[in-house]
Write an enzyme that holds these catalytic residues in place. Structure first.
Site, PDB file in Angstrom:
ATOM      1  N   ALA A 127     -64.913 -46.713   2.273  1.00 33.64           N
ATOM      2  CA  ALA A 127     -63.557 -47.053   2.711  1.00 33.64           C
ATOM      3  C   ALA A 127     -63.508 -48.561   2.946  1.00 33.64           C
ATOM      4  CB  ALA A 127     -63.206 -46.295   3.990  1.00 33.64           C
ATOM      5  N   VAL A 128     -63.235 -49.288   1.885  1.00 30.81           N
ATOM      6  CA  VAL A 128     -63.314 -50.745   1.913  1.00 30.81           C
ATOM      7  C   VAL A 128     -61.939 -51.337   1.646  1.00 30.81           C
ATOM      8  CG1 VAL A 128     -64.403 -52.762   0.861  1.00 30.81           C
ATOM      9  CG2 VAL A 128     -65.708 -50.663   1.171  1.00 30.81           C
ATOM     10  N   TYR A 181     -58.125 -49.607   1.189  1.00 29.32           N
ATOM     11  CA  TYR A 181     -58.361 -48.180   0.953  1.00 29.32           C
ATOM     12  C   TYR A 181     -58.585 -47.433   2.267  1.00 29.32           C
ATOM     13  CZ  TYR A 181     -58.684 -48.629  -4.125  1.00 29.32           C
ATOM     14  OH  TYR A 181     -58.391 -48.822  -5.450  1.00 29.32           O
ATOM     15  N   ASP A 218     -65.123 -40.439  -4.234  1.00 32.08           N
ATOM     16  CA  ASP A 218     -64.160 -41.529  -4.086  1.00 32.08           C
ATOM     17  C   ASP A 218     -63.199 -41.204  -2.955  1.00 32.08           C
ATOM     18  OD1 ASP A 218     -65.299 -42.891  -6.158  1.00 32.08           O
ATOM     19  OD2 ASP A 218     -63.648 -42.615  -7.566  1.00 32.08           O
ATOM     20  N   ILE A 219     -62.646 -42.233  -2.355  1.00 32.09           N
ATOM     21  CA  ILE A 219     -61.774 -42.038  -1.200  1.00 32.09           C
ATOM     22  C   ILE A 219     -60.326 -41.738  -1.585  1.00 32.09           C
ATOM     23  CG2 ILE A 219     -61.215 -44.508  -0.976  1.00 32.09           C
ATOM     24  CD1 ILE A 219     -61.305 -44.102   2.048  1.00 32.09           C
ATOM     25  N   ASP A 220     -59.888 -42.164  -2.786  1.00 33.21           N
ATOM     26  CA  ASP A 220     -58.477 -42.009  -3.140  1.00 33.21           C
ATOM     27  C   ASP A 220     -58.185 -40.628  -3.729  1.00 33.21           C
ATOM     28  OD1 ASP A 220     -59.994 -42.688  -5.334  1.00 33.21           O
ATOM     29  OD2 ASP A 220     -58.487 -44.004  -6.233  1.00 33.21           O
ATOM     30  N   HIS A 258     -64.658 -34.728 -16.059  1.00 35.76           N
ATOM     31  CA  HIS A 258     -63.495 -35.589 -15.838  1.00 35.76           C
ATOM     32  C   HIS A 258     -62.235 -34.866 -16.296  1.00 35.76           C
ATOM     33  CE1 HIS A 258     -60.981 -39.124 -15.709  1.00 35.76           C
ATOM     34  NE2 HIS A 258     -61.998 -39.887 -15.349  1.00 35.76           N
ATOM     35  N   GLU A 301     -69.445 -45.709 -13.395  1.00 36.63           N
ATOM     36  CA  GLU A 301     -69.239 -44.421 -14.072  1.00 36.63           C
ATOM     37  C   GLU A 301     -69.905 -44.397 -15.439  1.00 36.63           C
ATOM     38  OE1 GLU A 301     -65.558 -41.860 -13.625  1.00 36.63           O
ATOM     39  OE2 GLU A 301     -65.184 -42.804 -15.579  1.00 36.63           O
TER      40      GLU A 301
END
Length: 337
Positions: free
Chosen positions: A106-107, A110, A196-198, A218, A288
């Site tokens: 969480a940077v 975000y 991932d955070i999003d 994916h 990725e």
């Protein structure tokens, strides 16, 4: 001259329209995306079907989903809704007395935009009934929201250095995770998921997802033929795959496994990223791309279907019965500047 004119007619009448349709399919109108559902995913050999099982789901039911691919060429299961018994998975995990880690970075902006909802929905859906430790990596520990946690669930916040570019934030996490897995994180957790955070949880993400190494199909590429998959093609890069290499295209928004397996994965990716940087290179999809190279060389023990990490922008699909994670709308201009 006549032959040249004939080739021109073929180009204008057949090849050029085909290229145009391909462009629309890949980048254009959403309706064209639905054409990919007609691309067959393949069928599991009957000999493989009878053998699909693991330490967390017991015997699997791949025949319950005949419309999708439920195994890999090397015999690993692809987990779809209906192919496993969630009660068996819960019981198997509980008997093993596991602690499961969930890491998230969480940077920058975000943190305010996504972290609270990510953690709140994780409390509702991620490994419910199991011992869980959330590991939040951020440059602003004091800004992490206070979330009410259930029994046997903890939150640990670790400070990281803010990178200058968003690409560097993405790529630096492999190095950071490798260090943590070799220290306190590796001592506290038996299995770890890196996300991932999003995105946010929308359905049960339980022990059926556990394995020695876990990759995520994916959601934008799971129907595509190998020659269309966006692997790194620059042969100078440590992440490069040739046209004959690559099994599936995996999403770096979700990967996991045992501490030992993730130490190997993060070491591979961190070294590959450092190799490229020393040569002035940057893989097409950053960490990725390196993750996909690793999983080509070291096949995952379990693959999660796109149901486990779905993009609502694709629209509804009959084969996506119960999404477990949903992508948040991408607001790159707001968040990455």
């Amino acid at each position: 001259m006549a032959a040249a004119r004939a080739w021109k007619r073929i180009f204008w009448r057949q090849i050029l329209p085909a290229l145009g349709l391909l462009g629309l399919f890949l980048y254009g109108l959403p309706k064209f995306r639905h054409l990919e559902t007609f691309i067959p995913m393949g069928v599991c050999p009957s000999a493989t079907v009878s053998l699909l099982r693991d330490n967390f789901t017991g015997a699997l039911r791949p025949w319950a989903r005949p419309e999708v691919l439920t195994c890999t060429p090397w015999g690993a299961p692809i987990i779809w809704d209906g192919t496993f018994d969630p009660d068996v998975a819960q019981r198997e995990a509980s008997q093993q007395n596991l602690t499961i880690g969930l890491t998230v970075f969480a940077v920058g902006r975000y943190l305010e935009k996504y972290l609270e909802r990510f953690l709140e929905t994780a409390e509702q859906h991620f490994m419910v009934g199991q011992r869980v430790i959330y590991y939040v990596f951020t440059e602003r520990p004091g800004a992490v929201p206070r979330i009410a946690l259930g029994p046997n669930r903890r939150l640990r916040v670790e400070r990281v250095v803010r990178e200058r570019r968003w690409q560097d934030v993405s790529m630096a996490r492999m190095r950071t995770l490798h260090t943590a897995l070799g220290g306190w994180l590796g001592r506290e957790a038996h299995f770890v998921f890196c996300m991932d955070i999003d995105q946010h949880f929308s359905g049960a993400f339980g022990p059926e997802a556990l394995a020695e190494s876990v990759a995520q199909l994916h959601s934008w590429h799971y129907h595509w033929p190998r020659w269309l998959l966006p692997f790194e093609r620059d042969a100078r890069s440590a992440a490069a795959l040739t046209r004959d290499e690559g099994d599936f295209y995996y999403h770096a928004a979700v990967f996991g496994g045992s501490v030992a397996a993730l130490r190997g994965l993060t070491a591979h990716c961190a070294l590959g990223l450092a190799w490229d940087r020393a040569r002035g290179l940057e893989a097409r999809w950053h960490d990725e791309s390196h993750l996909n190279k690793f999983f080509w060389l070291h096949k995952p023990a379990k693959v999660l279907s796109p149901e486990f990490c779905w993009s609502p922008d694709i629209g509804p699909r009959a084969e996506i019965r119960r999404p477990r994670l949903l992508w948040a709308p991408k607001e790159y201009r707001l968040l990455r500047n």
